[in-house]
Design an enzyme around this catalytic site. Structure first.
Site, PDB file in Angstrom:
ATOM      1  N   ASP A  77       0.850  -1.190   0.000  1.00 40.81           N
ATOM      2  CA  ASP A  77       0.000   0.000   0.000  1.00 40.81           C
ATOM      3  C   ASP A  77       0.884   1.238   0.000  1.00 40.81           C
ATOM      4  O   ASP A  77       1.999   1.211   0.532  1.00 40.81           O
ATOM      5  CB  ASP A  77      -0.900   0.008   1.237  1.00 40.81           C
ATOM      6  CG  ASP A  77      -1.969  -1.071   1.191  1.00 40.81           C
ATOM      7  OD1 ASP A  77      -2.446  -1.400   0.098  1.00 40.81           O
ATOM      8  OD2 ASP A  77      -2.343  -1.565   2.269  1.00 40.81           O
TER       9      ASP A  77
ATOM     10  N   ASP B  28      -6.966  -1.559  -4.614  1.00 39.61           N
ATOM     11  CA  ASP B  28      -8.021  -1.230  -3.653  1.00 39.61           C
ATOM     12  C   ASP B  28      -8.966  -0.180  -4.227  1.00 39.61           C
ATOM     13  O   ASP B  28     -10.189  -0.262  -4.049  1.00 39.61           O
ATOM     14  CB  ASP B  28      -7.423  -0.708  -2.347  1.00 39.61           C
ATOM     15  CG  ASP B  28      -6.539  -1.726  -1.646  1.00 39.61           C
ATOM     16  OD1 ASP B  28      -6.721  -2.944  -1.850  1.00 39.61           O
ATOM     17  OD2 ASP B  28      -5.644  -1.290  -0.888  1.00 39.61           O
TER      18      ASP B  28
END
EC number: 3.4.23.36
Length: 168
Positions: A129, A148
């Site tokens: 991330d 995401d």
């Protein structure tokens, strides 16, 4: 005067190829951004971009919002299996409903995001991330990635498509 005979086919009215192409594009962008961030940053390093957005290299061993990230490692295989199962089911749905544009856009985005994160789990044991939004330096939203984002946009389109279908 001959009547034209209507035939009904169980084949979908659209092709699966464009939807798989969209998913593949999401996977490509997701993986390229993750490779880039891991080459430019060390784990935990943060670069302020704006007053509300940073780039940061973070690892997520869990699911959304780091759910189950502190477990012993079994979650890697669990979430990988869920991602693979979801991807297979989504391909089935795309094949079956290839002519339904908004529904298939939603599924293609979710498929690309799911596979992008599965690739991370298989290769690294965690999801990479790097997008970090916050409000005035406090209240950080959990870091996330392109995969995401695609999943969230796909879910929103799915809900919108269902609401539109119900209202007809």
């Amino acid at each position: 005067m001959a009547k034209s005979k209507k035939t009904f086919s169980s084949k979908p009215s659209g092709s699966l190829v464009p939807w798989l192409g969209i998913a593949a594009l999401i996977i490509l962008i997701d993986q390229l951004t993750k490779i880039t961030i891991t080459k430019l940053f060390t784990y935990g390093e943060e670069k302020v971009i704006t007053s509300f957005f940073n780039l940061v290299l973070a690892y997520n061993k869990g699911a959304a919002f780091s759910f189950l990230s502190n477990e012993s490692g079994w979650q890697r295989y669990f979430f990988t299996a869920i991602g693979i199962g979801a991807a297979l089911y989504i391909v089935h749905l795309l094949r079956k409903h290839a002519g339904q544009r908004m529904f298939c856009w939603a599924l293609a985005l979710i498929l690309g995001g799911a596979v992008g994160n599965v690739i991370d789990r298989v290769l690294y044991g965690h999801v990479i991330d790097f997008l970090d939004f916050h409000w005035r330096g406090v209240g950080h939203f959990p870091a996330f990635n392109v995969a995401d984002s695609a999943i969230c946009i796909g879910a929103a389109l799915f809900i919108l498509d269902e609401l539109r279908r119900v209202n007809k």
